[in-house]
Every structure is written in C-alpha cells, then in structure tokens.
Design an enzyme around this catalytic site. Structure first.
Site, PDB file in Angstrom:
ATOM      1  CG  HIS A 160      76.198  59.354 -19.925  1.00  0.00           C
ATOM      2  ND1 HIS A 160      75.574  60.144 -19.005  1.00  0.00           N
ATOM      3  CD2 HIS A 160      76.447  60.159 -20.992  1.00  0.00           C
ATOM      4  CE1 HIS A 160      75.440  61.377 -19.468  1.00  0.00           C
ATOM      5  NE2 HIS A 160      75.971  61.422 -20.677  1.00  0.00           N
TER       6      HIS A 160
ATOM      7  CE  LYS B  55      81.928  63.475 -23.494  1.00  0.00           C
ATOM      8  NZ  LYS B  55      80.844  64.472 -23.620  1.00  0.00           N
TER       9      LYS B  55
ATOM     10  CG  HIS C  13      83.746  59.251 -24.331  1.00  0.00           C
ATOM     11  ND1 HIS C  13      83.520  59.491 -25.660  1.00  0.00           N
ATOM     12  CD2 HIS C  13      82.535  59.187 -23.742  1.00  0.00           C
ATOM     13  CE1 HIS C  13      82.213  59.547 -25.879  1.00  0.00           C
ATOM     14  NE2 HIS C  13      81.579  59.370 -24.736  1.00  0.00           N
TER      15      HIS C  13
ATOM     16  CG  HIS D   7      76.835  56.573 -24.000  1.00  0.00           C
ATOM     17  ND1 HIS D   7      78.029  56.134 -23.492  1.00  0.00           N
ATOM     18  CD2 HIS D   7      77.004  57.895 -24.276  1.00  0.00           C
ATOM     19  CE1 HIS D   7      78.885  57.134 -23.455  1.00  0.00           C
ATOM     20  NE2 HIS D   7      78.297  58.220 -23.931  1.00  0.00           N
ATOM     21  CG  HIS D   8      78.641  57.586 -28.173  1.00  0.00           C
ATOM     22  ND1 HIS D   8      77.975  58.693 -28.630  1.00  0.00           N
ATOM     23  CD2 HIS D   8      79.309  57.968 -27.054  1.00  0.00           C
ATOM     24  CE1 HIS D   8      78.237  59.723 -27.829  1.00  0.00           C
ATOM     25  NE2 HIS D   8      79.033  59.308 -26.863  1.00  0.00           N
TER      26      HIS D   8
END
Lengths: 109, 369
Positions: free
Chosen positions: B215, B219, B247, B277-278
């Site tokens: 996930h 980064k 990211h 996922h954000h």
C-alpha cells in the site's frame, strides 16, 4: 434309464453344456437332475390356467433361460417363441405354443 | 494391488445362473450371491471396497436390475466396480437402457463360459488399472499442491521483506506492514460475514490481504526530508504535503508500468489499494476525491487498518494511544471518514485485533490516554 441315456433322449449336447459348467460334470448332473423340481414349470401351468399373460411371459422367460443353460434346445426354442408371441401380442400363436411347451417340459422331467 | 479386489457379487433370482457363474469364477475370486436386488445391495457396505465385479440380472422380484443400478449410481460405485448385465433378453431396447444406467457389458444367455470369463477378466483388469491410476494421480496432486503452497508462502515472505525494506526509512518498528495485512484480513472476514453483498470470497480475502503489503510502496518516491521530517521542524507545509500525497499515484503508476504484473489476479487489488487508501467516504480524500463505494472496498479496508495501526503504535509525531481511544477517534471521524458498514465491523473486531496483534508487544508504560 441312466442319466446318460436320459440326456441323450432329450437331446442335450453334453459337451456344450459341460463347457458352460466350466467342466464341472458333477455340478451339471446335479442341475439337470434338479430340473423336474424347478417350480417355474408349475408356475407356467398355473399362469396358463389363469390366462395371466404377464405371468406366462415371465415364467416362459425364466424357463427359456434355464433350458438354454441346461442345453435343452427344443424347450429353449419353444419357450423363446412363446415369449416372443406374447410380447408381440400374438395370443393365438401363444395359445398354440403353450401346450406344446408344457408338454415338452413335462417330457424332460 | 490385485490383492485388494477379491470378491464378485452375483445377483440373480435363478439359482442355476448363479451356480454357473460361481463355477466359472470361484478360482479367481470369492463369490458372493444374492437372489434379488435388495439382498444384493445389503451385501455392499462391508464388501464394496473389495469388489472386482458385479453380475446383475434384470428380471428379479423385489428390486429389479435397473433398481439396483440406480442404487449403485447413488453410491458412486459404478465408476469403481464394473457391472455386467446377465440376460436372456438381449434386445436392443434392454441393452441400450442397461448401458445408459451404467452397465459395462452385457452377457447374453445361454452362457458361453470361456468367452464370458475372458471378457470379464479383461474388464476387471482395466478397471483395476484405472482405479490404481486414479489413486496415484490423487497422491501426486497432493504432493504438488503442498509444494505449490510452500512455494507461494516463500514468495510472499520475500515480498513482505522487500516492502518492509522499501518503507524502512519511515517505518519505525518494521512490523507495520505485517500488522496492516493482518488487520485487513480480520476486517475483510468480518465484512464478508456481516455484509455478503460485498462479495468477499475466501480467495479474494487472501488476495486483498496480500495486496495490502504494497500500500505504501509509493513512498520510495518521496524525498527523505519530507518523509522523515523531524517533529521539531513542525508539521508538513502544504507544498510538502502535496508531495507526500503523491505516494499514492506514484506507487500505483509504478505497479502499472510492470507489464508482467498487470496480468496477475492480484494486480487490480494492489493498484486499487496503493492508489485509493487515502480516499475518504465523504469524498474529501486524495488523489481522486472518490466518494462512498466508488472507493474500491479493498482500499477502504486497508485505509482503516492503516489508521488503526498508526493510532495504536508509537510514531515520531505521536505516542501510542490505547485501543479505546483509537476506537473512539475512528468512530468520531477524527482520522478520516469511513464506510458505516466497515466501522460496524471494525467495532466488532477491534478488541480481538488488539489482543491478537498488539497486546504482547506493549507494556502499560507505552500508553497515553
């Protein structure tokens, strides 16, 4: 009458039948001698009296099997014909054959 | 192997027929007899596994040959044991019907024993071979499947290590990835039970849990000065935050650029999780501002897992919170907006997750209310 004389009179091909019994003479003799005791014949007579065609067909069918395996050729042919006649609903033919079958069977015993 | 097939069963109401067949086969097998269908079937339970063949008459009282065949079919025996029909009536109709019911060969009467013996023995041998092959095959499949499983386990272990390495710069404890995977798994299972409409099969749950490992792979693209900005310098500026947000897109674009990877079943989940996922249930998330169930469920779940882990673990910018606090904050919308169905499942499993994955690692000193 000895066993052999009897079987010859009926017209059993002993060699062929013996092969069917996998060569076991004793077994063959035992079953051929048992034939008079076989209830199928009586059942056939009962069925004929009652004119129950289904029963006649079934008993004749069984008789056909038994006589076939024992090598009673004449009886085999007759019972086979009887069965076919009933199946084809050829009752007159059946009527004709049944007494013949009965007679032949009685003879063998 | 022929030792295990030792018996034959003769089902015929005419004694003469049984005797003839017995005579022909008694040297090769132990012979069992029955005079009608029911008596024949009665003998099956104890003998079925040792039966080499069954001889069956059609016309019998009580239960006829076809009735027996039906029962044999119901017990799935026809594949393993050859059934020979014995009949004076070799009419096409009967023979065809017999074949349809699963008979392997028809033996006409009057018997020609030599021929019958040969035919039957041939077929018994064929069935024997087939049964043995099937057994071998099943054994092999088990072996292969075990090996395959071990191989997969190894591969996934490697992926997990690599992902952890990728996050090494920002992952303080080194177990964040593993925990997110486990929490994701728990949440998915709870969701599949409580809300079957999300269509989460066991294999999907497995895939999504594995996919969650990647996930934050994006980064890698984020410069150190932002990723590891010391707490003393304050929070990220809005520019820095914008870069940090990338990211998500950088990660999924990297995944998309790997041509081989795109063909695997897990790809869609890795991509969805990485990218979304954000996102937030209320549409105020990033990068795409998706709302509600536009957000792939895989991403939604990882999102919760990620937040939960962040709250309960110590980070550079915060201490570890108690699980009660974490639950309160998540429910209160302080850490993002989530799917109510998901929150429901989270609430049900939060305590269990805590006990299973966190309790041992922490002592009471780590906590701040």
């Amino acid at each position: 009458m000895t066993f052999d004389e009897a079987t010859d009179k009926i017209g059993v091909d002993k060699e062929e039948t013996l092969r069917r019994f996998s060569g076991n003479t004793e077994l063959m003799e035992r079953f051929i001698k048992k034939f008079p005791e076989d209830t199928t014949f009586n059942e056939l007579q009962e069925a004929l009296k009652a004119k129950n065609w289904t029963d006649i067909e079934n008993t004749a069918h069984t008789l056909k099997g038994v006589s076939g395996n024992l090598g009673f050729h004449e009886l085999y042919t007759l019972s086979a014909a009887l069965v076919t006649a009933i199946r084809e609903k050829n009752y007159t033919e059946a009527d004709k054959l049944s007494p013949q079958t009965v007679d032949t069977a009685a003879e063998k015993s | 192997m022929a030792e295990s097939l030792k018996k034959i069963l003769i089902i015929d109401d005419v004694e003469l027929n049984r005797a003839l067949l017995r005579e022909a086969f008694c040297k090769n097998f132990e012979v069992l007899e029955a005079e009608n269908g029911y008596k024949g079937l009665e003998q099956l339970p104890q003998n079925a596994s040792q039966l080499a063949a069954i001889f069956l008459d059609i016309i019998m009282p009580e239960l006829d040959g076809f009735g027996v065949l039906q029962e044999l079919e119901n017990h799935e025996l026809l594949r393993k044991v050859p059934v020979f029909l014995i009949t004076t009536e070799a009419s096409d109709y009967v023979v065809e019907r017999a074949y349809k019911y699963g008979v392997v060969d028809v033996i006409p009467k009057p018997f020609n024993m030599q021929i019958i013996h040969r035919r039957v023995m041939n077929i018994i041998e064929l069935y024997n071979n087939r049964n043995q092959l099937e057994m071998l095959f099943n054994q092999q499949m088990h072996v292969l499947s075990d090996q395959d499983f071990k191989l997969q386990e190894n591969l996934w272990a490697i992926i997990e290590v690599l992902s952890t390495a990728a996050e090494y710069r920002s992952d303080e404890t080194g177990h964040h990835i593993e925990r997110v995977k486990n929490i994701t798994n728990e949440l998915l299972r709870s969701l599949s039970v409580n809300h079957p409409e999300y269509d989460l099969s066991d294999s999907k749950i497995e895939l999504i849990s594995q996919a969650s490992i990647l996930h934050d792979i994006g980064k890698i693209h984020i410069p150190d000065r932002i990723l590891n900005k010391p707490a003393s310098e304050g929070r990220l500026t809005s520019e820095e935050f914008e870069i940090m947000k990338t990211h998500t897109t950088a990660g999924c674009e990297m995944l998309a650029s790997m041509k081989g990877f795109k063909n695997s079943r897990i790809y869609e989940y890795c991509y969805a999780i990485c990218r979304s996922h954000h996102e937030r249930w209320d549409g105020k998330g990033y990068p795409d501002g998706l709302t509600g169930n536009q957000i792939p469920i895989a991403a939604q779940v990882v999102s919760v897992a990620d937040v939960y882990d962040a709250l309960i673990s110590k980070r550079v910018y915060k201490p570890a919170f108690t699980f009660e606090t974490a639950v309160k904050m998540i429910n209160g919308g302080e850490c993002g907006a989530f799917n109510p169905d998901l929150i429901e499942c989270f609430n049900q499993t939060a305590s269990k997750i805590y006990d299973k994955y966190y309790k041992k690692e922490f002592d009471s000193n780590t906590f701040v209310k």
